[in-house]
Design a protein around this motif. Structure first.
Motif, PDB file in Angstrom:
ATOM      1  N   UNK A 227      -3.383 113.981 -52.831  1.00 13.63           N
ATOM      2  CA  UNK A 227      -3.722 113.416 -54.188  1.00 13.63           C
ATOM      3  C   UNK A 227      -2.412 114.171 -54.980  1.00 13.63           C
ATOM      4  N   UNK A 228      -1.951 113.108 -55.822  1.00 11.21           N
ATOM      5  CA  UNK A 228      -0.750 113.554 -56.672  1.00 11.21           C
ATOM      6  C   UNK A 228      -1.103 113.159 -58.021  1.00 11.21           C
ATOM      7  N   UNK A 229      -0.769 114.202 -59.053  1.00  7.15           N
ATOM      8  CA  UNK A 229      -1.272 113.787 -60.305  1.00  7.15           C
ATOM      9  C   UNK A 229      -0.003 113.929 -61.155  1.00  7.15           C
ATOM     10  N   UNK A 230       0.526 112.796 -61.988  1.00  5.71           N
ATOM     11  CA  UNK A 230       1.634 112.946 -62.705  1.00  5.71           C
ATOM     12  C   UNK A 230       1.455 113.425 -64.223  1.00  5.71           C
ATOM     13  N   UNK A 231       2.122 114.521 -64.542  1.00  9.85           N
ATOM     14  CA  UNK A 231       2.021 115.026 -65.891  1.00  9.85           C
ATOM     15  C   UNK A 231       3.288 114.318 -66.449  1.00  9.85           C
ATOM     16  N   UNK A 232       2.765 113.251 -67.330  1.00  5.77           N
ATOM     17  CA  UNK A 232       4.120 112.546 -67.848  1.00  5.77           C
ATOM     18  C   UNK A 232       4.476 112.895 -69.380  1.00  5.77           C
ATOM     19  N   UNK A 233       5.589 113.671 -69.478  1.00  2.08           N
ATOM     20  CA  UNK A 233       6.216 114.059 -70.727  1.00  2.08           C
ATOM     21  C   UNK A 233       6.572 112.907 -71.347  1.00  2.08           C
ATOM     22  N   UNK A 234       5.932 112.287 -72.637  1.00  4.90           N
ATOM     23  CA  UNK A 234       6.374 111.110 -73.092  1.00  4.90           C
ATOM     24  C   UNK A 234       7.074 111.216 -74.311  1.00  4.90           C
ATOM     25  N   UNK A 235       7.765 112.430 -74.721  1.00  5.49           N
ATOM     26  CA  UNK A 235       8.801 112.438 -75.726  1.00  5.49           C
ATOM     27  C   UNK A 235      10.166 112.430 -75.368  1.00  5.49           C
TER      28      UNK A 235
ATOM     29  N   UNK B 227      16.982  96.894 -62.776  1.00  5.29           N
ATOM     30  CA  UNK B 227      17.791  98.076 -63.420  1.00  5.29           C
ATOM     31  C   UNK B 227      17.146  99.247 -62.555  1.00  5.29           C
ATOM     32  N   UNK B 228      18.214 100.204 -62.186  1.00  6.79           N
ATOM     33  CA  UNK B 228      17.856 101.325 -61.334  1.00  6.79           C
ATOM     34  C   UNK B 228      16.961 102.259 -61.984  1.00  6.79           C
ATOM     35  N   UNK B 229      17.397 102.530 -63.318  1.00  9.92           N
ATOM     36  CA  UNK B 229      16.609 103.488 -64.026  1.00  9.92           C
ATOM     37  C   UNK B 229      15.096 103.036 -64.077  1.00  9.92           C
ATOM     38  N   UNK B 230      14.914 101.805 -64.397  1.00 13.20           N
ATOM     39  CA  UNK B 230      13.506 101.190 -64.553  1.00 13.20           C
ATOM     40  C   UNK B 230      12.732 101.335 -63.386  1.00 13.20           C
ATOM     41  N   UNK B 231      13.589 101.139 -62.364  1.00 15.04           N
ATOM     42  CA  UNK B 231      12.874 100.906 -60.810  1.00 15.04           C
ATOM     43  C   UNK B 231      12.686 102.646 -60.546  1.00 15.04           C
ATOM     44  N   UNK B 232      13.435 103.279 -60.933  1.00 18.66           N
ATOM     45  CA  UNK B 232      12.904 104.958 -60.729  1.00 18.66           C
ATOM     46  C   UNK B 232      11.704 105.317 -61.427  1.00 18.66           C
ATOM     47  N   UNK B 233      11.736 104.987 -62.594  1.00 24.95           N
ATOM     48  CA  UNK B 233      10.631 105.115 -63.410  1.00 24.95           C
ATOM     49  C   UNK B 233       9.246 104.565 -63.021  1.00 24.95           C
ATOM     50  N   UNK B 234       9.225 103.362 -62.573  1.00 26.95           N
ATOM     51  CA  UNK B 234       8.446 102.588 -61.922  1.00 26.95           C
ATOM     52  C   UNK B 234       7.886 103.511 -60.692  1.00 26.95           C
ATOM     53  N   UNK B 235       8.822 103.603 -59.417  1.00 25.98           N
ATOM     54  CA  UNK B 235       8.492 104.495 -58.421  1.00 25.98           C
ATOM     55  C   UNK B 235       7.799 105.622 -58.743  1.00 25.98           C
ATOM     56  N   UNK B 236       8.220 106.531 -59.851  1.00 27.38           N
ATOM     57  CA  UNK B 236       7.683 107.777 -60.072  1.00 27.38           C
ATOM     58  C   UNK B 236       6.259 107.601 -60.339  1.00 27.38           C
ATOM     59  N   UNK B 237       5.894 106.626 -61.183  1.00 28.88           N
ATOM     60  CA  UNK B 237       4.477 106.333 -61.689  1.00 28.88           C
ATOM     61  C   UNK B 237       3.706 105.945 -60.444  1.00 28.88           C
ATOM     62  N   UNK B 238       4.333 105.164 -59.728  1.00 27.83           N
ATOM     63  CA  UNK B 238       3.484 104.379 -58.474  1.00 27.83           C
ATOM     64  C   UNK B 238       3.084 105.449 -57.537  1.00 27.83           C
ATOM     65  N   UNK B 239       4.016 106.509 -57.459  1.00 25.60           N
ATOM     66  CA  UNK B 239       3.759 107.666 -56.463  1.00 25.60           C
ATOM     67  C   UNK B 239       2.439 108.228 -56.749  1.00 25.60           C
ATOM     68  N   UNK B 240       1.971 108.355 -57.787  1.00 20.35           N
ATOM     69  CA  UNK B 240       0.729 109.003 -58.441  1.00 20.35           C
ATOM     70  C   UNK B 240      -0.487 108.363 -58.167  1.00 20.35           C
ATOM     71  N   UNK B 241      -1.394 109.349 -58.093  1.00 22.25           N
ATOM     72  CA  UNK B 241      -3.043 108.856 -57.928  1.00 22.25           C
ATOM     73  C   UNK B 241      -3.765 108.739 -59.441  1.00 22.25           C
TER      74      UNK B 241
END
Length: 182
Positions: free
Chosen positions: A1-9, A63-77
């Motif tokens: 189980x992986x939970x992402x704490x997303x710092x949105x600022x 865009x690689x930065x968008x892909x990295x953002x998407x991948x980071x979020x996809x990896x979370x439950x």
């Protein structure tokens, strides 16, 4: 189980940095899930101007930065969104980042830790219909940190009761993510 704490600022000198460190400290006490910090500022996303609707990319972005953002979020439950309130609403950079995505976060739970005057509660209320549009499960759980009483400059100084509230919030996210996986 992986939970992402997303710092949105993404602001310079943001209060969210100390709040994220505090949240990660509480998360470190847990053994039922891996908690990871996803700092939006690390992705340097430009304003969304692409004519292609993000859902049409089907998870593969040019865009690689968008892909990295998407991948980071996809990896979370599941997620804890650490959101400031700007002008009685959601922060523009965070909203822009969410708008870049397709189905990476769909059908996963989100709980909120907010901050601002009045605890950032208006930002959370503004996020809720956005979550629904993105097929996210917005949980009732929220911890609202007040800029006037729970920060010393940019350093979080939460009320004593807040750590317990965060633990309950984590319980809810882990439980919801577990149930949604089955």
């Amino acid at each position: 189980m992986r939970i992402g704490i997303v710092l949105g600022s993404v602001r310079e000198g943001r209060k969210g940095t100390s709040a994220a460190a505090w949240l990660m400290g509480i998360a470190a006490e847990r053994t039922d899930a891996e908690f990871v910090l996803i700092d939006l500022a690390d992705y340097d996303l430009p304003v969304l101007t692409d004519e292609t609707v993000p859902f049409d990319y089907e998870g593969t972005y040019p865009q690689p930065n968008v892909q990295a953002w998407a991948d980071a979020l996809k990896a979370c439950d599941g997620y804890v969104w650490l959101t400031p309130e700007y002008n009685h609403g959601v922060p523009g950079g965070f909203k822009n980042a969410v708008d870049y995505l397709g189905m990476e976060m769909a059908f996963k739970p989100v709980a909120f830790v907010s901050y601002g005057f009045e605890g950032g509660v208006r930002a959370v209320e503004a996020w809720r219909p956005i979550l629904a549009a993105m097929h996210l499960w917005g949980l009732r759980n929220q911890v609202a940190l007040d800029n006037a009483t729970e920060f010393d400059g940019n350093q979080v100084r939460p009320a004593e009761r807040r750590a317990g509230a965060v633990r309950h919030l984590y319980d809810a996210v882990v439980l919801a993510a577990t149930k949604l996986q089955s």
